[in-house]
Enzyme design. Sequence first.
Site, PDB file in Angstrom:
ATOM      1  N   ASP A 119      -5.319   0.070   5.900  1.00 57.87           N
ATOM      2  CA  ASP A 119      -6.074  -0.266   7.101  1.00 57.87           C
ATOM      3  C   ASP A 119      -7.234   0.697   7.322  1.00 57.87           C
ATOM      4  O   ASP A 119      -8.366   0.284   7.580  1.00 57.87           O
ATOM      5  CB  ASP A 119      -5.155  -0.260   8.323  1.00 57.87           C
ATOM      6  CG  ASP A 119      -4.077  -1.328   8.244  1.00 57.87           C
ATOM      7  OD1 ASP A 119      -4.143  -2.178   7.334  1.00 57.87           O
ATOM      8  OD2 ASP A 119      -3.166  -1.307   9.094  1.00 57.87           O
ATOM      9  N   ASP A 169       0.818  -1.222   0.000  1.00 56.36           N
ATOM     10  CA  ASP A 169       0.000   0.000   0.000  1.00 56.36           C
ATOM     11  C   ASP A 169       0.846   1.265   0.000  1.00 56.36           C
ATOM     12  O   ASP A 169       0.451   2.268  -0.594  1.00 56.36           O
ATOM     13  CB  ASP A 169      -1.017   0.003   1.141  1.00 56.36           C
ATOM     14  CG  ASP A 169      -0.426  -0.113   2.534  1.00 56.36           C
ATOM     15  OD1 ASP A 169       0.746  -0.519   2.657  1.00 56.36           O
ATOM     16  OD2 ASP A 169      -1.152   0.189   3.500  1.00 56.36           O
ATOM     17  N   SER A 193      -5.649  -4.359  12.956  1.00 55.40           N
ATOM     18  CA  SER A 193      -5.873  -2.923  12.751  1.00 55.40           C
ATOM     19  C   SER A 193      -6.801  -2.280  13.762  1.00 55.40           C
ATOM     20  O   SER A 193      -7.724  -1.548  13.408  1.00 55.40           O
ATOM     21  CB  SER A 193      -6.376  -2.651  11.335  1.00 55.40           C
ATOM     22  OG  SER A 193      -5.339  -2.821  10.438  1.00 55.40           O
TER      23      SER A 193
END
Length: 391
Positions: free
Chosen positions: A177, A39, A131
């Site tokens: 997340d 990411d 998360s």
Amino acid sequence: MAVTLSELKETFARLFGTEGTVHSYFAPGRVNLIGEHTDYNGGHVFPCALTLGTYGLIRKRDDRQLRFYSANFPKAGVIETSLDDLVPAKSAGWTNYPKGVLWAFGQRGYQIPSGADVLIYGDIPAGSGLSSSASLEVLTGLMLRDTFGLDISMTELALIGQFSENNFNGMNCGIMDQFASAMGKKDCAIFLDTSSLNYEYAPVNLPDARIVITNSKVKHSLVGSAYNDRRNECETALKELQTVCKISSLGELDEETFEANRSVISDPVCQKRAKHAVYENQRTIQAVRALKENRIDEFGRLMNASHISLRDDYEVSCEEIDILVDLAWQIPGVIGSRITGGGFGGCTVSIVQTDAVDTFVRTLDRQYTEKTGIKAEFYVVDIGAGAHALD
């Protein structure tokens, strides 16, 4: 949910009084099926929101005072601060996350005119890598948006959460997340291009299989610093690749282009980190295609390959996680298994044939304890919705 919403409301009234209107919210944790550490490298990820997450109750105040209470840490009592003291501090503990979001709202030009009383409760296992921090950040953002009537999209709330974690709490995470918590959809995973934030919902149709998360109950203390190290190593590799390739992120490369140019990366460690970022991105694209085409076995094979890359090239696994994955691969009915989350402990995610789930849990539980002396925890999970108001 171990504690009911009505119980939380009763606790709120006991701690903060009964005057004024209290509103309730929920933001989920996430599990990433594939696409790890891509990411912040401009690649693709494939997370889904869980039905585990963080609950929040909020009531606006007339002054600038902030009062926080966590039902997970009752001994800490009510933690008081104010809108004039939005600075990170070790003594603030978990409240650094909501304080960071309040700070980030101001940095983005959104004014919070008064304080609030806030009660938090989470059922995400601590240190599991599912998360909890992003869930709390998105939850805080949603509560503030609604309480103070701000015009902010759910995508922007995710970005605010990431900004606060990067710049207030010092964790240089990517967007995955927070995006999964804010934008989750029941029974779907999110195929997200992190370079553009373009996304699509992909139904996770597993008619004869379940998603099983295994908590190693291990969280090594180097996770924060080592995570930032990995990001720096990828940025070093990218700069050297940019001398020969017109790219703005590692996610723009396919395997062939990377292999043709990898020799320009002078540090062999940085070369391994970049290899993972490139190959993992391509695995994620292939895995989503396989899922859409109902080739679940191929999806599982790519999950396994992802773990090997995270173990060997990105080096974010650990002995206990590798034991869990190696044991899982040997159990009949396991379609795929890999580490999930930032690494250095936390959880594995496995896709297991429905009729093999009980055997999987029983076998892995016994063998993992025999090898490590640690008792794992297992969660057979459902895919839930993104952050939302409860009343």
